[in-house]
Design a protein around this motif. Structure first.
Motif, short mmCIF file in Angstrom:
data_model
loop_
_atom_site.label_atom_id
_atom_site.label_comp_id
_atom_site.label_asym_id
_atom_site.label_seq_id
_atom_site.Cartn_x
_atom_site.Cartn_y
_atom_site.Cartn_z
N ALA A 214 0.85 -1.19 0.00
CA ALA A 214 0.00 0.00 0.00
C ALA A 214 0.88 1.24 0.00
CB ALA A 214 -0.91 0.00 1.23
N PRO A 215 0.32 2.38 -0.35
CA PRO A 215 1.10 3.62 -0.27
C PRO A 215 1.49 3.94 1.17
CG PRO A 215 -0.92 3.93 -1.57
CD PRO A 215 -1.04 2.61 -0.88
N VAL A 216 2.55 4.72 1.32
CA VAL A 216 2.99 5.18 2.63
C VAL A 216 1.91 6.10 3.22
CG1 VAL A 216 4.71 6.62 3.82
CG2 VAL A 216 5.43 4.94 2.10
N THR A 217 1.57 5.88 4.47
CA THR A 217 0.49 6.62 5.13
C THR A 217 1.02 7.86 5.85
OG1 THR A 217 0.69 5.41 7.20
CG2 THR A 217 -0.79 4.48 5.52
N ASN A 218 0.07 8.70 6.27
CA ASN A 218 0.43 9.87 7.07
C ASN A 218 1.14 9.47 8.36
OD1 ASN A 218 -0.59 11.98 5.41
ND2 ASN A 218 -2.67 11.57 6.13
N ALA A 219 0.66 8.42 9.02
CA ALA A 219 1.28 7.98 10.26
C ALA A 219 2.71 7.52 10.03
CB ALA A 219 0.46 6.86 10.90
N GLU A 220 2.92 6.77 8.96
CA GLU A 220 4.27 6.30 8.65
C GLU A 220 5.18 7.48 8.31
OE1 GLU A 220 3.17 1.87 6.91
OE2 GLU A 220 2.93 3.63 5.63
N TYR A 221 4.65 8.43 7.57
CA TYR A 221 5.47 9.58 7.21
C TYR A 221 5.74 10.47 8.42
CZ TYR A 221 7.63 12.93 4.10
OH TYR A 221 8.55 13.73 3.47
N GLN A 222 4.77 10.57 9.34
CA GLN A 222 4.97 11.35 10.56
C GLN A 222 6.13 10.79 11.37
OE1 GLN A 222 2.97 14.26 11.77
NE2 GLN A 222 4.98 14.30 12.80
N ALA A 223 6.30 9.46 11.34
CA ALA A 223 7.42 8.86 12.06
C ALA A 223 8.76 9.34 11.50
CB ALA A 223 7.32 7.34 11.99
N THR A 267 -9.66 22.98 7.64
CA THR A 267 -8.59 22.47 8.49
C THR A 267 -9.14 21.40 9.42
OG1 THR A 267 -7.39 24.58 8.40
CG2 THR A 267 -6.87 23.10 10.23
N GLU A 268 -8.45 20.27 9.45
CA GLU A 268 -8.90 19.15 10.27
C GLU A 268 -7.69 18.32 10.66
OE1 GLU A 268 -11.64 17.14 7.75
OE2 GLU A 268 -10.13 16.57 6.26
N PRO A 269 -7.84 17.43 11.66
CA PRO A 269 -6.71 16.59 12.06
C PRO A 269 -6.23 15.70 10.93
CG PRO A 269 -8.44 16.55 13.73
CD PRO A 269 -9.02 17.24 12.54
N VAL A 270 -4.93 15.52 10.85
CA VAL A 270 -4.35 14.60 9.88
C VAL A 270 -4.85 13.20 10.17
CG1 VAL A 270 -2.20 13.55 9.08
CG2 VAL A 270 -2.28 16.01 9.52
N ARG A 271 -5.36 12.53 9.15
CA ARG A 271 -5.82 11.15 9.32
C ARG A 271 -4.65 10.21 9.18
NH1 ARG A 271 -11.55 9.49 6.81
NH2 ARG A 271 -10.72 7.59 7.76
N PRO A 272 -4.32 9.46 10.22
CA PRO A 272 -3.11 8.63 10.17
C PRO A 272 -3.14 7.53 9.12
CG PRO A 272 -4.41 8.15 12.14
CD PRO A 272 -5.01 9.37 11.52
N ASP A 273 -4.34 7.04 8.75
CA ASP A 273 -4.41 5.90 7.84
C ASP A 273 -4.56 6.28 6.38
OD1 ASP A 273 -6.95 6.93 8.13
OD2 ASP A 273 -7.94 5.00 8.49
N GLU A 274 -4.56 7.57 6.07
CA GLU A 274 -4.60 8.01 4.67
C GLU A 274 -3.21 7.96 4.06
OE1 GLU A 274 -5.99 11.97 4.24
OE2 GLU A 274 -8.10 11.48 4.59
N PRO A 275 -3.10 7.70 2.75
CA PRO A 275 -1.81 7.87 2.09
C PRO A 275 -1.35 9.33 2.20
CG PRO A 275 -3.31 6.62 0.69
CD PRO A 275 -4.12 7.13 1.84
N VAL A 276 -0.07 9.52 2.50
CA VAL A 276 0.46 10.87 2.56
C VAL A 276 0.39 11.48 1.16
CG1 VAL A 276 2.88 10.20 2.16
CG2 VAL A 276 2.35 12.30 3.42
N VAL A 277 0.09 12.78 1.11
CA VAL A 277 -0.08 13.45 -0.18
C VAL A 277 0.61 14.81 -0.12
CG1 VAL A 277 -2.30 14.49 0.46
CG2 VAL A 277 -1.80 14.08 -1.96
N HIS A 278 0.94 15.36 -1.29
CA HIS A 278 1.64 16.64 -1.42
C HIS A 278 3.07 16.55 -0.91
CE1 HIS A 278 -1.89 18.68 -2.86
NE2 HIS A 278 -2.58 18.39 -1.77
#
Length: 434
Positions: A214-223, A267-278
């Motif tokens: 799967a694509p890299v998620t927001n949670a993974e990128y936050q790490a 503006t809303e909280p970053v969803r950890p399970d979404e693919p990171v974008v931008h």
């Protein structure tokens, strides 16, 4: 497909594309239409008239052999003659005049759909010229959607909130998939609306490799961000590190640094399970290095998306040769966001790789080039003039890409510093690397 069914399909796709263009331009006032929201983007009113001008050039004049509607504006809407940053200073058609112009062009084109021969000439065989214009308009619709993301002010696209994307299905999509070594067929010679850079079909041999399921998620990128990835030169190439410093990068575009992001004015909280974008290519590459991996090549991406080991054939799309349906991929601006990883199990490839189509464009570590036997058609400026160092490939489309402009062979390209586009990534690694 019979000629009459083809005519019906062409007309329906033209109408559907125009509905999207109309929505993206009618939802803002005239001031927003003529304003340049970023030097990276054209004013929305330029895109509006440009899609009409391309339609006039190719369908009214070339295919139809009819008199020009507005030959006096051809140079204004030639994308090669005026950089985006300079377009606001041009004597562009105003909003009302632009709408009137594209309406006149479309009226003539719909008449042509019922009368022009759709066989016997390469440009019109299988409705190619019409399909090219449909894809062109849908590509600009995604560009206009990116402009909306850069626009400041109250939210306009969410006036009628889009439906939420489906939740994660519970299907296990974390980890990696092993892709066996061997040949596969890359590209296409059969798809009637495939563009020149997707052609011809050709055999490619690859060694075995692993690719993320799967694509890299927001949670993974936050790490990666939390681990100081933006401050550690080890993970960046020389070019990437230079750009990171010059651009002051510290996280994905539109992240606010407080656990929120702003999407289309909301503006809303970053969803950890979404693919990171931008994220740009350099950011994606740095993450992959930090994770002990790399970005896939374009051929690796396409094999993971299309190759069916049971038959040895390459499919048109990960789910098969049949058309897209909503439960297979997040396309067409329906949700205005990527869907959670695991939301589309019915769109997985035969190898078990998920969300290769839709959600986010995926950076590949391959430059843009023509395939063996490439022939420019119907004009060099669509692809061939970009076959030079400096571009990186993106594959798979995004939530803002329309199905008409997305398939397993479709190729996109951009500069590696670009991240206003809906770009994300997944990782790969060589077999034996850890």
């Amino acid at each position: 497909m019979t000629i009459e069914k083809l005519r019906s399909r062409v007309a329906a796709e033209l109408i559907r594309s125009r509905e999207r263009t109309t929505y993206l331009t009618d939802v803002v006032d005239d001031g927003d239409l003529v304003r340049q929201h970023s030097p990276l983007m054209s004013p929305l009113v330029w895109d509006l008239a440009h899609v009409g001008n391309q339609e006039e050039l190719w369908l009214v004049r070339d295919v139809g052999g009819r008199e020009p509607v507005r030959s006096d504006i051809d140079e204004l809407y030639d994308a090669f003659k005026h950089a985006r940053v300079n377009r606001p200073a041009l004597p562009l058609l105003g909003p009302a005049e632009a709408r009137r112009y594209i309406g006149q062009v479309r009226s003539k084109v719909l008449d042509l759909v019922d009368t022009v021969a759709l066989e016997g000439r390469r440009l019109t065989e299988g409705g190619f010229a019409f399909g090219m214009i449909v894809q062109h308009e849908q590509q600009h619709a995604e560009t206009m959607l990116a402009t909306h993301q850069l626009r400041r002010g109250p939210a306009v696209l969410g006036a009628q909130p889009p439906p939420e994307p489906p939740p994660e299905s519970g299907t296990a999509v974390r980890g990696e998939v092993l892709v066996a070594g061997g040949p596969f067929t890359m590209g296409t010679s059969a798809d009637p609306w495939a563009l020149d850079n997707e052609r011809p079909a050709h055999e490619v041999h690859l060694p075995p490799y692993f690719i993320d399921a799967a694509p890299v998620t927001n949670a993974e990128y936050q790490a990666f961000v939390d681990a100081g990835g933006y401050d550690d030169e080890r993970w960046w190439t020389v070019e990437g590190w230079k750009h990171r410093k010059e651009a002051g990068l510290g996280g994905p575009m539109h992240w606010n640094g407080d656990g929120t992001y702003t999407r289309f004015g909301v503006t809303e909280p970053v969803r950890p399970d979404e693919p990171v974008v931008h994220v740009c290519f350099h950011e994606a590459q740095a993450y992959a290095r930090w994770a002990g991996k790399r970005l896939p090549t374009e051929a690796e991406w396409e094999k993971a998306a299309r190759f069916d080991p049971a038959t040895g054939h390459s499919r048109r799309n990960p789910w098969g040769d049949d058309d897209w349906t909503p439960e297979r991929a997040n396309l067409g601006q329906r949700h205005l966001s990527p869907a959670p990883v695991g939301a589309y199990p019915k769109g997985a490839s035969p190898l078990g790789v998920h969300q290769l189509i839709g959600d986010v464009w995926e950076w590949c570590d391959t430059g843009f080039h023509g395939y063996p036997g490439f022939t420019a058609f119907p004009y060099r400026e669509y692809s061939e003039v970009f076959f030079r160092p400096g571009y990186k490939i993106l594959r798979g489309g995004s939530f803002g890409t329309d199905v008409a402009a997305c398939r397993g062979t479709f190729r996109n390209w951009d500069y590696p510093i670009r991240r206003q586009i809906f770009s994300g990534f997944r990782c790969a690694r060589d077999m034996g690397a850890s």
